[in-house]
Design a protein around this motif. Structure first.
Motif, short mmCIF file in Angstrom:
data_model
loop_
_atom_site.label_atom_id
_atom_site.label_comp_id
_atom_site.label_asym_id
_atom_site.label_seq_id
_atom_site.Cartn_x
_atom_site.Cartn_y
_atom_site.Cartn_z
N HIS A 28 41.15 8.33 -10.14
CA HIS A 28 41.35 9.74 -10.42
C HIS A 28 41.68 10.47 -9.13
O HIS A 28 41.55 9.92 -8.03
CB HIS A 28 40.13 10.37 -11.12
CG HIS A 28 38.91 10.53 -10.28
ND1 HIS A 28 37.82 11.27 -10.66
CD2 HIS A 28 38.57 10.02 -9.06
CE1 HIS A 28 36.88 11.22 -9.74
NE2 HIS A 28 37.31 10.48 -8.76
N HIS A 48 42.05 7.69 -6.02
CA HIS A 48 41.13 6.66 -5.54
C HIS A 48 40.34 6.22 -6.78
O HIS A 48 40.44 6.84 -7.83
CB HIS A 48 40.20 7.23 -4.46
CG HIS A 48 39.30 8.31 -4.98
ND1 HIS A 48 39.73 9.62 -5.10
CD2 HIS A 48 38.03 8.29 -5.46
CE1 HIS A 48 38.75 10.35 -5.60
NE2 HIS A 48 37.71 9.56 -5.84
N HIS A 71 36.83 4.30 -8.99
CA HIS A 71 35.38 4.10 -9.12
C HIS A 71 35.09 3.06 -10.20
O HIS A 71 35.87 2.90 -11.13
CB HIS A 71 34.66 5.39 -9.55
CG HIS A 71 34.77 6.50 -8.57
ND1 HIS A 71 34.09 6.51 -7.38
CD2 HIS A 71 35.50 7.64 -8.60
CE1 HIS A 71 34.37 7.61 -6.72
NE2 HIS A 71 35.24 8.32 -7.43
N GLU A 114 29.25 7.82 -11.07
CA GLU A 114 30.47 7.44 -10.37
C GLU A 114 30.11 6.37 -9.34
O GLU A 114 30.86 5.44 -9.08
CB GLU A 114 31.00 8.69 -9.66
CG GLU A 114 32.47 8.79 -9.57
CD GLU A 114 32.86 10.15 -9.02
OE1 GLU A 114 32.44 10.50 -7.91
OE2 GLU A 114 33.60 10.87 -9.72
ZN LIG Z 1 36.17 10.06 -7.11
#
Ligand SMILES: [Zn+2]
Ligand SMILES: [Zn+2]
Length: 279
Positions: free
Chosen positions: A156, A181, A183, A269
């Motif tokens: 995201h 990036h 997660h 996250e």
């Molecule tokens: Zn993030």
């Protein structure tokens, strides 16, 4: 000065989901993919919470050694190493689902704890990704919930359409990286309600898995949330908004009030932070 005190213990036990008085079809309908004539086992972890006023003479609510002694005598010694369906009489009458095992623990402890210790919660894990909680609300009502956690990976970019590029860079820092990036997300979904009298389950687990698969995992796993999902085409995909959006998607498939209902959605996250939404 009311203080809550938590004690954990573990036991291993076997169980299976099969009601002898029902047909094969009825068992498959009631337990879904979990229906089985033969047992399987788990390493269970239980955490009990007792609450009470601190005694100013001792500085304690209650001696935790006494809590542990009751836990060992009335729970661990009774359940550890057993095939629950056959060897613990309680589970001849009540299917040994996680929710009923927590209820068994509650009933075993409620009247055997030392005086001054008020049992307020039992939490029981069958595995890292599945647990139940049984607790007393402040008005004395009991609530039972079942939580299942799921993983998905996504990328995201934290970027709000309501802010300028400079403001976005300022607020979100490296999370505003134009190319995004990623997660490994964890989503924990809780349903609350009364365990079904036949199956012992608050909600059929395979049905919950199916709903989460369709509403969360299929649309989000291995996607770029901003670019690949209509849900986040204009919404900034923070974990807060992810929790809200997932709640709203699940709420279309599950009731959010009344008997069995969606209770909470927690999004993590990273292992260091989590965000909970309860509607
Ligand atoms: Zn993030
Ligand atoms: Zn099992």
């Amino acid at each position: 000065m009311i203080v809550n005190l938590m004690r954990r213990a573990s036991f291993s036990a076997a169980h299976n989901y099969w009601l002898a008085e029902h047909s094969e079809d009825e068992n498959r309908r009631a337990f879904g993919v979990w229906a089985a004539r033969k047992p399987h086992g788990h390493n269970y972890l239980v955490e009990v919470t007792v609450s009470g006023d601190v005694d100013l003479n001792t500085g304690m609510v209650v001696n935790i050694t006494d809590v542990n002694r009751a836990l060992k005598r009335w729970v661990i010694d009774v359940l550890d190493g057993r095939y629950l369906n056959e060897e613990v009489s309680y589970f001849r009458r009540n299917a040994p689902a996680l929710e009923n095992i927590a209820l068994f623990i509650w009933e075993a402890l409620a009247n055997s704890l030392p005086s001054g210790a008020n049992l307020t919660k039992t939490k029981l894990w069958e595995m890292d990704t599945l647990w139940t909680e049984l607790y007393k609300e402040s008005d004395g009502a009991m609530t039972a919930s079942l939580t299942r956690s799921y993983d998905f990976s996504a990328s995201h970019r934290l970027h709000s359409l309501h802010l300028s590029d400079d403001e976005n860079r300022e607020i979100f820092g490296k999370c505003n990286n134009p190319n995004g990036h990623g997660h490994n997300y964890t989503v924990s979904v809780s349903v609350a309600g009364d365990p079904d009298s036949k199956t012992g389950m608050i909600f059929p687990l395979d049905e919950l898995d199916k709903i989460v698969e369709e509403e969360v995992l299929m649309p989000f796993d291995h996607k770029h949330l901003n670019l690949d999902t209509p849900e986040f085409a204009t919404i900034n995909p923070t974990s807060e908004m992810l929790a809200v959006v997932i709640w709203q998607k699940l709420a279309r498939r599950l009731p959010t009030s009344g008997g069995t209902r969606l209770h909470s959605v927690v999004v993590s996250e990273t292992a260091r932070n989590s965000f909970e939404y309860r509607g």
